[in-house]
Design an enzyme around this catalytic site. Structure first.
Site, short mmCIF file in Angstrom:
data_model
loop_
_atom_site.label_atom_id
_atom_site.label_comp_id
_atom_site.label_asym_id
_atom_site.label_seq_id
_atom_site.Cartn_x
_atom_site.Cartn_y
_atom_site.Cartn_z
N ARG A 1 3.23 4.31 -24.49
CA ARG A 1 2.56 4.66 -25.46
C ARG A 1 1.18 5.43 -24.70
O ARG A 1 0.29 5.82 -24.68
CB ARG A 1 2.15 3.48 -26.07
N ARG B 1 13.50 23.88 -27.08
CA ARG B 1 13.66 22.65 -27.93
C ARG B 1 13.43 21.73 -27.24
O ARG B 1 13.37 21.53 -26.35
CB ARG B 1 15.73 22.82 -27.79
N ARG C 1 15.65 1.37 -27.17
CA ARG C 1 15.50 0.33 -27.76
C ARG C 1 16.80 -0.73 -28.01
O ARG C 1 16.36 -1.59 -28.04
CB ARG C 1 14.08 -0.08 -28.70
N ASP D 1 8.09 -0.81 -22.14
CA ASP D 1 6.89 0.55 -21.54
C ASP D 1 7.46 0.21 -20.27
O ASP D 1 6.42 0.83 -19.46
CB ASP D 1 6.17 0.82 -22.45
N GLU E 1 2.02 -6.39 -24.56
CA GLU E 1 0.63 -7.08 -24.75
C GLU E 1 0.00 -7.47 -25.99
O GLU E 1 -0.95 -8.52 -25.82
CB GLU E 1 -0.49 -5.87 -24.01
N MET F 1 9.78 7.24 -25.02
CA MET F 1 9.24 6.09 -25.01
C MET F 1 7.30 5.53 -24.88
O MET F 1 7.74 6.92 -23.10
CB MET F 1 9.25 4.80 -25.48
N HIS G 1 13.80 4.84 -30.85
CA HIS G 1 14.08 3.95 -30.53
C HIS G 1 15.37 3.72 -30.69
O HIS G 1 16.11 2.78 -29.96
CB HIS G 1 14.52 3.32 -32.02
N GLU H 1 5.71 9.90 -24.87
CA GLU H 1 5.16 10.04 -26.53
C GLU H 1 3.66 9.72 -26.05
O GLU H 1 2.47 10.65 -26.58
CB GLU H 1 5.49 9.28 -27.08
O1 F6P Z 1 7.48 -1.39 -27.42
C1 F6P Z 1 6.55 -0.58 -27.41
C2 F6P Z 1 6.91 0.81 -28.30
O2 F6P Z 1 8.38 0.90 -27.67
C3 F6P Z 1 6.30 1.93 -27.99
O3 F6P Z 1 7.19 2.41 -26.40
C4 F6P Z 1 6.04 2.76 -28.89
O4 F6P Z 1 5.30 3.16 -29.33
C5 F6P Z 1 6.05 1.48 -30.05
O5 F6P Z 1 6.87 1.13 -29.27
C6 F6P Z 1 7.09 1.87 -31.30
O6 F6P Z 1 6.89 1.12 -32.13
P1 F6P Z 1 7.42 1.01 -33.48
O7 F6P Z 1 8.80 0.66 -34.01
O8 F6P Z 1 6.90 -0.17 -34.67
O9 F6P Z 1 7.53 2.46 -34.54
#
Ligand code: F6P
Length: 349
Positions: free
Chosen positions: A171, A272, A281, A127, A103, A169, A278, A222
């Site tokens: 947001r 826990r 990702r 996301d 976005e 993840m 990341h 998160e």
């Molecule tokens: O790209 C989206 C995202 O993966 C979100 O889910 C997460 O909050 C954010 O990026 C984290 O970003 P950065 O890697 O900049 O901390």
């Protein structure tokens, strides 16, 4: 024609597949030349780029990340940024730009239309929160990664009779939590779209454990928070971060630890937390994401040649279509509450 391409925002599996497909389509089908801008909008703003060609991109399909690099640079956060971008593109003879991003990146592409810059958008984000497309590439891989992690957490949770909170993840939206939670058989799935009542979560866990189930996996996005009240205040306080990116997004993280703590205090069950962060990702894209990213890359270059500027390629009912970028970035695509309540809800607790 000379086309520019950039990847912006958080990286995600499949970006290289888009780059490869766009370069091959541009060069082999249309005889274009492709310039890759480095680190998203930062590269266009600073005139940092490199020439991309078929021999150099042919083999990048399965690689995670992006060979172009990425950043969360917003050209509109600097004085005269829009004009500088336009000037740099003109100087290099780049007639049109393929912007691959979520976005924020696509929001910039949309605004640059007002500066006479011809952009086509490609939707990416793990996301899956972009409107206009049923799915973004990267999401499928992230869900699989999270599901694999939940499977592993389950066996250790069972062995130790624990509650394990898995923070994923997401947001503003809970797509990863919902899909990975369903796929991993989670006891609770907590998403930003549906503020939760902490005491109700604890009560369901108590009931579940009283019924003979001595371990539970709780998946939480998160960005999820309790419903307004003292619990929300306490969660916000525990997870607040002052760090913000150039698009004004706060750095999230910590809700899982807060929740695990509260669950342990209130139920007496050992708890826990695991924050996947990341890991979701990174790595090689799934077959689904490779195919979708490849289709998007081809379609983006076709859109450039059709003069479909201000449009984003998208997936709808199995077909690649074009939708206005403005529409895609207007609102976040929230989790389908039918899926969340009617499908996930059946198995929770
Ligand atoms: O790209 C989206 C995202 O993966 C979100 O889910 C997460 O909050 C954010 O990026 C984290 O970003 P950065 O890697 O900049 O901390």
């Amino acid at each position: 024609m000379r086309i520019g391409i950039l990847t912006g925002g958080g990286d995600c599996p499949g970006l290289n597949a888009v780059i490869r497909a766009a370069v091959m389509t541009a060069e082999l089908r249309f005889g274009d030349e492709v310039m890759g801008y480095l680190d998203g909008w930062k590269g266009v703003l600073e005139g940092a780029y490199r020439r991309l060609d078929v021999p150099g991109t042919r083999d990048i399909l399965p690689e995670g990340g992006t060979v172009l690099g990425t950043s969360r640079t917003n050209p509109f956060s600097v004085e005269g940024g829009g004009e500088r971008v336009a000037e740099n593109l003109r100087e290099l003879g780049v007639e049109s730009l393929v912007a691959v991003g979520g976005e924020d990146t696509l929001g910039v592409a949309n605004r640059l239309g007002g500066h006479g810059i011809k952009c086509v958008g490609v939707p990416k984000t793990i996301d899956n929160d972009l409107s206009g497309t049923e799915v973004t590439f990267g999401f499928d891989t992230a869900v699989q990664t999270a599901t694999d992690a939940i499977d592993r957490l389950r066996t250790t949770a069972e062995s130790h009779h624990r509650v394990i909170v898995c923070e994923v993840m997401g947001r503003h939206v809970g797509w990863i939590a919902t899909y990975a939670g369903i796929a991993g058989g989670a006891a609770e799935i907590l998403v930003p779209e549906v503020p939760f009542e902490l005491e109700e979560v604890c009560e369901r866990l108590r009931r579940r454990h009283a019924g003979g189930q001595f371990s539970s996996i709780v998946v939480i996005s998160e960005g999820a928070l309790p419903a307004e009240g003292p619990d929300a205040d306490s969660a916000r306080f525990a997870t607040a971060s002052s760090a913000k990116d150039q698009f004004g997004h706060a750095r999230l993280g910590g809700i899982g630890a807060w929740l695990a703590d509260e669950v342990e205090k209130r139920t007496g069950f050992e708890a826990r937390v695991t924050i996947l962060g990341h890991i979701q990702r990174g790595g090689t894209p799934s077959a689904f994401d490779r195919v979708l990213a490849t289709r998007f890359g081809v379609a983006a270059v076709e859109a450039v040649h059709d003069g479909a500027f201000g449009m984003m390629v998208a997936l709808r009912a199995g077909d690649i279509v074009r939708v206005p970028i403005a529409e895609a970035v207007a609102t976040s695509k929230m989790v389908d509450l039918g899926l969340y309540r009617d499908v996930a809800g059946v198995f929770l607790g």
